[in-house]
Design an enzyme around this catalytic site. Structure first.
Site, PDB file in Angstrom:
ATOM      1  CB  THR A  36      24.810  43.901  -9.830  1.00  0.00           C
ATOM      2  OG1 THR A  36      26.057  43.666 -10.494  1.00  0.00           O
ATOM      3  CG2 THR A  36      24.857  45.240  -9.117  1.00  0.00           C
ATOM      4  CB  ALA A  83      33.415  47.956  -9.536  1.00  0.00           C
ATOM      5  CD  GLU A  85      25.724  47.031 -14.184  1.00  0.00           C
ATOM      6  OE1 GLU A  85      25.526  46.130 -15.028  1.00  0.00           O
ATOM      7  OE2 GLU A  85      25.357  46.959 -13.000  1.00  0.00           O
ATOM      8  CB  THR A 126      36.826  48.028 -22.603  1.00  0.00           C
ATOM      9  OG1 THR A 126      36.530  47.308 -23.798  1.00  0.00           O
ATOM     10  CG2 THR A 126      35.981  49.297 -22.582  1.00  0.00           C
ATOM     11  CG  ASP A 127      39.282  46.317 -27.249  1.00  0.00           C
ATOM     12  OD1 ASP A 127      38.168  46.214 -26.680  1.00  0.00           O
ATOM     13  OD2 ASP A 127      39.723  45.431 -28.004  1.00  0.00           O
ATOM     14  CD  GLU A 128      33.258  46.539 -26.080  1.00  0.00           C
ATOM     15  OE1 GLU A 128      32.159  47.044 -26.399  1.00  0.00           O
ATOM     16  OE2 GLU A 128      33.362  45.519 -25.373  1.00  0.00           O
ATOM     17  CE1 TYR A 154      31.700  48.310 -20.353  1.00  0.00           C
ATOM     18  CE2 TYR A 154      32.157  47.620 -22.609  1.00  0.00           C
ATOM     19  CZ  TYR A 154      32.530  47.692 -21.278  1.00  0.00           C
ATOM     20  OH  TYR A 154      33.730  47.157 -20.864  1.00  0.00           O
ATOM     21  CB  SER A 157      29.651  54.381 -19.348  1.00  0.00           C
ATOM     22  OG  SER A 157      29.951  52.992 -19.467  1.00  0.00           O
ATOM     23  CE  LYS A 158      35.403  50.305 -18.202  1.00  0.00           C
ATOM     24  NZ  LYS A 158      35.627  49.974 -16.754  1.00  0.00           N
TER      25      LYS A 158
END
Length: 332
Positions: A36, A83, A85, A126-128, A154, A157-158
């Protein structure tokens, strides 16, 4: 070992592919990427060659039939899933693709791991997923026990993919581990992210857009330290566990931008404050005590050294980022 690395033409995936090839040259690698907009095949071309145990596969991880056929054909021992986004701004304007890639794609990979022998699966997160911390509480850090409280599509979704991975461990006994890292920086990072964006725009004497006041704090982790951490988790981590990976390098975004300008000998007048991002997290900070105590990992690259090295890399590689800016990288 035969290792599948997904998202291998992206920032962290490509760095991990180089790292693994250098440190474990006896292993076979299959590098998979959907190519992408943020995937750059030019980055990993040096790893590919007729006499090397490395091959590239152009595929989307949501292609279930293709993924199953690949697993059946290759006989992997382990999978590392980069992989995804990842750009928060894009998730705000178009969340659907994030749900598809980050949740359904992860599930397709784990289902293939389950079908073909219960393969070792590592999910790069991710830490997010933890949301954010207040700026006035420097004593607070994210631990693996911090509740998931995502702020952006985002991050949500993670977080969903992480929960699904833990469900696959509990329900199917799939040997899954998860790592949640702080903000990475280093070579080959796509120019939409803060550090490469600021470096490239400063080199062109263009305005540097900084959200709000620029005082949002991030824990900056050099990508090489991240690669080492994933290696130790993949090789020695306990299935079903989550490991936080942090750099112990907290800096607010404005300080990072000023540091970049200082290294480039550019004026601070280039800084341009712009309207803040919707739902912008205030502060990220990770406590990596678990991975240190259990697996012996600690970050080794101080931010002062890492940012100097990173700025130098972008200064010396205008062909790499120039091809992204003019779009020619998509023609490979």
């Amino acid at each position: 070992m035969k290792l599948l690395i997904t998202g291998a033409a992206g920032f962290i995936g490509s760095n991990f592919s180089f790292y693994w090839r250098k440190n474990r040259p006896e292993d076979s690698l299959v590098l998979l990427d959907a190519l992408t907009y943020a995937g750059n095949l030019n980055t990993i071309l040096p790893l590919l060659g007729e006499n090397l145990p490395v091959k590239f596969v152009h595929m989307d991880i949501t292609d279930r039939e293709g993924i199953d056929a690949l697993f059946e054909r290759e006989g992997f021992d382990a999978v590392v899933n980069f992989a995804a986004e990842t750009h928060v701004d894009n998730s705000i304007t178009g969340p659907e693709v994030f749900l598809r890639s980050n949740i359904l794609g992860t599930q397709a990979l784990m289902e293939a791991c389950r079908k073909f022998g219960g393969l070792r699966f590592h999910q790069v997160s991710t830490d997010e997923v933890y949301g954010d911390l207040p700026l006035d509480r420097p004593d607070l850090f994210f631990t693996e026990e911090t509740p998931v409280q995502a702020s952006s599509p985002y991050a949500a979704s993670k977080a969903a993919a992480d929960l699904l991975a833990l469900a696959y461990f509990r329900t199917y006994n799939l040997p899954v581990t998860i790592s949640r890292c702080s903000n990475n920086y280093g070579p080959y990072q796509f120019p939409e992210k803060l550090i490469p964006l600021m470096i490239i725009r400063a080199l062109q004497d263009m305005p540097l857009p900084v959200y709000g006041t620029g005082l949002n704090v991030r824990d900056w982790l050099h990508v090489d330290d991240h690669c080492r951490a994933i290696e130790v988790i993949l090789m020695r981590g306990a299935p079903g566990e989550v490991y936080n990976i942090g750099g112990h390098n907290e800096r607010d975004c404005l300080t990072v931008v000023r540091t970049i300008l200082e290294h480039l000998n550019k004026p601070e007048s280039l800084i341009s404050f712009v309207e803040d991002r919707a739902g912008h997290d205030l502060r990220y900070a990770i406590d990596p005590a678990k991975i240190h105590n259990a697996l012996g990992w600690l970050p080794e690259i101080p931010f002062e050294h890492g940012i100097r090295q990173t700025v130098r890399w972008y200064v010396e590689k205008p062909g790499w980022w120039g091809a992204i800016l003019d779009g020619s990288y998509r023609e490979v």
